[in-house]
Design an enzyme around this catalytic site. Sequence first.
Site, PDB file in Angstrom:
ATOM      1  N   LYS A 132       0.836  -1.200   0.000  1.00 31.25           N
ATOM      2  CA  LYS A 132       0.000   0.000   0.000  1.00 31.25           C
ATOM      3  C   LYS A 132       0.876   1.257   0.000  1.00 31.25           C
ATOM      4  O   LYS A 132       1.878   1.312   0.717  1.00 31.25           O
ATOM      5  CB  LYS A 132      -0.875  -0.030   1.271  1.00 31.25           C
ATOM      6  CG  LYS A 132      -1.893   1.101   1.374  1.00 31.25           C
ATOM      7  CD  LYS A 132      -2.754   0.929   2.637  1.00 31.25           C
ATOM      8  CE  LYS A 132      -3.888   1.933   2.697  1.00 31.25           C
ATOM      9  NZ  LYS A 132      -4.752   1.732   3.890  1.00 31.25           N
ATOM     10  N   SER A 184      -9.827   1.466   2.940  1.00 32.69           N
ATOM     11  CA  SER A 184      -8.941   2.223   2.082  1.00 32.69           C
ATOM     12  C   SER A 184      -7.877   1.412   1.369  1.00 32.69           C
ATOM     13  O   SER A 184      -7.334   1.852   0.354  1.00 32.69           O
ATOM     14  CB  SER A 184      -8.269   3.319   2.897  1.00 32.69           C
ATOM     15  OG  SER A 184      -7.358   2.753   3.831  1.00 32.69           O
ATOM     16  N   SER A 212      -9.972  -0.681   7.182  1.00 34.53           N
ATOM     17  CA  SER A 212      -9.324  -0.534   5.879  1.00 34.53           C
ATOM     18  C   SER A 212      -8.549  -1.738   5.381  1.00 34.53           C
ATOM     19  O   SER A 212      -8.131  -1.766   4.227  1.00 34.53           O
ATOM     20  CB  SER A 212      -8.392   0.680   5.879  1.00 34.53           C
ATOM     21  OG  SER A 212      -9.154   1.863   5.811  1.00 34.53           O
TER      22      SER A 212
END
Lengths: 485, 95
Positions: A76, A151, A175
Amino acid sequence: MSDIINLTLSALIDKIKKKELSSQEITNAYIERAEKSKDLNTYITTDFENVIEKAKKFDEKGNFDYKLPGVPIAIKDLFCTNNLKTTAGSKILSNFIPSYESTVTQHLWDEGAILLGKLNCDEFAMGSSNETSFFGNVESPVGKKVVPGGSSGGSASALAAKLTPATIGTDTGGSIRQPASFTGTVGLKPTYGSCSRYGIVAFASSLDQAGPMTQDVSDAALMLDVISKYDTKDSTSVNFKRGDYFKSLSSNIKGKKIGIPKEYRVDGMPKEIESLWQEGISLLKKLGAKIIDISLPHTKYALPAYYIVAPAEASSNLARYDGVKYGYRSEGENLISMYENTRSAGFGDEVKRRIMIGTYVLSSGYYDAYYLKAQKIRRLIKNDFDEAYKSVEAILTPSTPSSAFKIGDKTDDPVSMYLNDIFTVPVNLSGLPAISIPAGKDKNNYPLGLQLIGKAFEEQNLLDISYSMEKELSFKNNLQDWWIK
Amino acid sequence: MSIDLKTIKHIAKLSRISIDDKKAKELEKDLNSIFEFIEVLNKVDTKKVDPLTSIAETSLKFRGDEVKTKNIREQILKNSPDENKDFFVVPKVVE
């Protein structure tokens, strides 16, 4: 190459150790697939040239005793990577090149992993559908124009589409677990204080936690072994005795007491989620666990409390983005207007909303009514769990109140988007570990996940229970590679 | 309770985010719907509850104040949004 990308992380490592596959072969397979999968928009930054070099180096003189020997991994884009652009999905950091490495990613490289690139995410990890990223929406491989959740949407999409054998995300309110649930993958949020926050772009510091996103539970255990370590660079890192999670995995859960909280049965929840939950309960019984009905009475206050605590912390953390020392700048006639123009143009709508909420609840005259109130509610939510854990060892709930939705479906109404995290947020407020495992599908063939919540620092227990369930569930995504060009 | 346009502009100022009238109106609508959602907390009696300020209830640890990363001046200045790579440059502050 199709064989390579279909291997789990642990199977891949096994082949590398037996020298049946080289790091270069594996790396090339993932790069080739990524080149054909651009439509999913999972990557913000690729580092393919360097990773090929690193793979070559590993094959020449790598250490095969490492836990992740020569394994290419994409992560990420919220983790700072030394000398490689780190954007947090925001325009304001679109040209930021860190001069240091996050502790968690350093642990990956120290165990032999090599970096494929940085994956898309909601801007500053604020979002539940990966639609707030400055770098565009991410599509989920489970269906055309379907959101991967957020997310950590780029991470979930890349993992499900087999563009990386495993990945790491961050989880502030769900997330990791919500996108895992939406994409038929495993997502683990460790106990607050397990994985260092050093070098992770901060959102809400009392809630943020990094964790593995993997194809199965064993891989999650393996990744947790690598990234869960005490770190003096993070003042909230906790020095507890960590387990040998992967080696200790056991599918014997006979006699374990699992709680079923009645408050997680919410109005308007689709029938298929209710029946998924019931199937999970039956399965646990079959595996010898003891099912106990419990109550977490303050559950319905968790999400409203979260939307005070998280924006308050965010408004403070994001004060540093002022266009002075790094990142995007928009000029102004004086210093203040330079700040205001920079932040106005550099942040997207959702981030602005949350900064404004946070500023408001912390502002003079409102602090007690909102922020202090929310912290008190947070105590009550944690007390609920403490009370429940007197009679059970883990708690089973659905991961999300719905399956994945279409891009654009919820962008007009922030509150309906926030409701995605109704089952995941209480865990963050209480600092507990939780895992989402794929457990079934809805009528559209989109994956559905079940969440197991554990006691603080008892990740092994959580992994064992989900490992035993996973064996029986034998979930398969069976994606048709429709996005491949 | 509702948040009016004047308050929205005040919060924007405190947040150092410039907004025009159209944006202010949008934010007024969004923030009010979010605060309506948050209002439910007032139903909970918290008079006797201690606030939870940190989940990791440990005291801060001390460490030596030592320089561990050296010679990264250039690397750091490279990120400067201004053309000048020797200093961080901002609009004139002192008349």
